[in-house]
Design a protein around this motif. Structure first.
Motif, PDB file in Angstrom:
ATOM      1  N   GLY A   1       0.762  -1.371  -0.071  1.00 15.39           N
ATOM      2  CA  GLY A   1       0.074  -0.103  -0.030  1.00 15.39           C
ATOM      3  C   GLY A   1       0.971   1.230   0.057  1.00 15.39           C
ATOM      4  N   TYR A   2       2.155   1.218   0.743  1.00 12.37           N
ATOM      5  CA  TYR A   2       2.852   2.429   0.664  1.00 12.37           C
ATOM      6  C   TYR A   2       3.591   2.873  -0.095  1.00 12.37           C
ATOM      7  CZ  TYR A   2       1.544   0.647   5.429  1.00 12.37           C
ATOM      8  OH  TYR A   2       0.907   0.137   6.379  1.00 12.37           O
ATOM      9  N   SER A   3       4.371   4.155  -0.180  1.00  9.09           N
ATOM     10  CA  SER A   3       5.264   4.600  -1.301  1.00  9.09           C
ATOM     11  C   SER A   3       6.511   4.306  -0.969  1.00  9.09           C
ATOM     12  CB  SER A   3       5.148   6.040  -1.342  1.00  9.09           C
ATOM     13  OG  SER A   3       3.833   6.194  -1.432  1.00  9.09           O
ATOM     14  N   PHE A   4       6.979   4.439   0.069  1.00  8.58           N
ATOM     15  CA  PHE A   4       8.277   4.026   0.773  1.00  8.58           C
ATOM     16  C   PHE A   4       8.280   3.423   2.221  1.00  8.58           C
ATOM     17  CE2 PHE A   4       9.075   6.984  -2.774  1.00  8.58           C
ATOM     18  CZ  PHE A   4       9.872   6.338  -3.445  1.00  8.58           C
TER      19      PHE A   4
ATOM     20  N   GLN B   1      -2.294  11.736  -3.843  1.00 10.08           N
ATOM     21  CA  GLN B   1      -1.559  13.197  -3.851  1.00 10.08           C
ATOM     22  C   GLN B   1      -0.533  13.228  -2.659  1.00 10.08           C
ATOM     23  OE1 GLN B   1      -4.225  16.273  -2.995  1.00 10.08           O
ATOM     24  NE2 GLN B   1      -5.704  14.729  -1.862  1.00 10.08           N
ATOM     25  N   SER B   2      -0.006  11.746  -2.566  1.00  5.49           N
ATOM     26  CA  SER B   2       0.743  11.847  -1.299  1.00  5.49           C
ATOM     27  C   SER B   2       1.882  10.729  -1.427  1.00  5.49           C
ATOM     28  CB  SER B   2       0.066  11.384   0.115  1.00  5.49           C
ATOM     29  OG  SER B   2      -0.414  10.033  -0.008  1.00  5.49           O
ATOM     30  N   ILE B   3       2.933  10.937  -0.401  1.00  8.14           N
ATOM     31  CA  ILE B   3       3.974   9.706  -0.342  1.00  8.14           C
ATOM     32  C   ILE B   3       3.398   9.356   1.074  1.00  8.14           C
ATOM     33  CG2 ILE B   3       6.199   9.542   0.338  1.00  8.14           C
ATOM     34  CD1 ILE B   3       7.231  11.856  -1.304  1.00  8.14           C
ATOM     35  N   GLY B   4       3.114   7.911   0.925  1.00 10.92           N
ATOM     36  CA  GLY B   4       2.855   7.220   1.980  1.00 10.92           C
ATOM     37  C   GLY B   4       4.061   6.679   2.495  1.00 10.92           C
ATOM     38  N   LEU B   5       4.556   7.063   3.811  1.00  7.67           N
ATOM     39  CA  LEU B   5       6.016   6.767   4.224  1.00  7.67           C
ATOM     40  C   LEU B   5       5.779   5.979   5.461  1.00  7.67           C
ATOM     41  CD1 LEU B   5       8.827   6.983   4.102  1.00  7.67           C
ATOM     42  CD2 LEU B   5       8.769   8.872   5.411  1.00  7.67           C
ATOM     43  N   LEU B   6       6.136   4.590   5.418  1.00  5.03           N
ATOM     44  CA  LEU B   6       6.017   3.215   6.519  1.00  5.03           C
ATOM     45  C   LEU B   6       7.230   3.470   7.255  1.00  5.03           C
ATOM     46  CD1 LEU B   6       4.498   0.951   7.823  1.00  5.03           C
ATOM     47  CD2 LEU B   6       5.837  -0.246   6.003  1.00  5.03           C
ATOM     48  N   LEU B   7       7.215   3.548   8.385  1.00  7.55           N
ATOM     49  CA  LEU B   7       8.319   3.258   9.437  1.00  7.55           C
ATOM     50  C   LEU B   7       8.083   1.983  10.022  1.00  7.55           C
ATOM     51  CD1 LEU B   7       8.467   6.245   9.106  1.00  7.55           C
ATOM     52  CD2 LEU B   7       9.322   6.196  11.410  1.00  7.55           C
TER      53      LEU B   7
END
Length: 257
Positions: free
Chosen positions: A155-158, A185-191
């Motif tokens: 699902g995420y971008s990075f 319209q976003s960068i989905g950033l997973l930690l």
């Protein structure tokens, strides 16, 4: 691994050496990741010498950076080096092919640069401390999203691992499946990890912020971007109470209008 654990690895058996500062330790960790494999032995010798000199106050962190990076391989599209607070930081962008991502069943692009960053945590899998473990975590998340949710891809971008690397998920300007109304319209950033009660390791937070800066510098993210935690855009605990409290201190965090 705690700060004291890291110190003992480098300073074991050496008496009466002062504790290193956080920036000094980050300098040493960063230098390790920036070296190429053929120079590994030389790198370790230089790092050990640098730690000793730092400990006795005979050399500055700036000088250490110059020595450690003097013969490092040129930076390419998979390695990013930025500066902040006078300390060089390095991380590697691990491509999809490297973590053995499955092919997406569909891909839809949007026109960037993105105006939003949405911060997530994985909850499960937990924090991954090595590259191999983080690659396995990426595969696990992708399998869950595709097989259990029926999504076209992870699902995420990075994603950011506690190994100090950035992992390519869907990538830039690809419609995600992580935040309703913001996926295009976003960068989905997973930690990667569970950050309900505990914060991510400090270097992991730094890499996340460096990657956001890198995204601006490369034209993938607007300079006036807005940062949200996942819980701000849907009913969820994500990105965990501890991490959410932390990102509220970041310059671009905003309340949802």
């Amino acid at each position: 691994m705690t700060r004291s654990d890291t110190q003992s690895d480098y300073l074991q058996g050496i008496p009466m050496i002062r504790k290193l500062t956080t920036n000094e330790l980050l300098t040493v960790k960063t230098a390790t990741t920036a070296r190429t494999a053929p120079n590994a032995i030389l790198s370790q010798l230089l790092i050990s010498l640098s730690v000793l000199l730092l400990a006795y106050g005979s050399i500055t962190t700036t000088s250490v950076n110059a020595m450690l990076f003097a013969d490092a391989a040129p930076v390419d599209s998979e390695t990013a080096i930025s500066t902040g607070s006078g300390v060089a930081r390095a991380w590697r962008l691990i491509k999809r092919s490297e973590w053995e991502a499955r092919e997406p069943s569909d891909t839809v692009n949007f026109t960037g640069p993105a105006p939003y960053v949405i911060i997530h945590h994985s909850y499960n899998p937990g924090v991954c401390l090595t590259e191999d473990a983080c690659k396995a975590s990426m595969r696990s998340v992708q399998n869950f999203h595709m097989d259990e949710h029926g999504w076209a891809d992870i699902g995420y971008s990075f994603a950011i691992g506690a190994d100090g690397n950035v992992y390519e998920a869907r990538g830039y300007n690809v419609v995600g499946a992580h935040a309703p109304n913001y996926n295009s319209q976003s960068i989905g950033l997973l930690l990667i990890g569970n950050f309900v009660e505990k914060l991510p390791p400090a270097p992991m937070l730094q890499v996340a912020q460096d990657f956001i800066k890198y995204s601006i510098e490369t034209g993938q993210l607007r300079k006036d971007y807005i940062l949200y935690g996942h819980r701000q855009v849907r009913d969820t605990e994500c990105p965990g109470a501890a991490l959410y409290a932390e990102i509220q201190k970041w310059k671009h965090w905003r309340e949802v209008a």
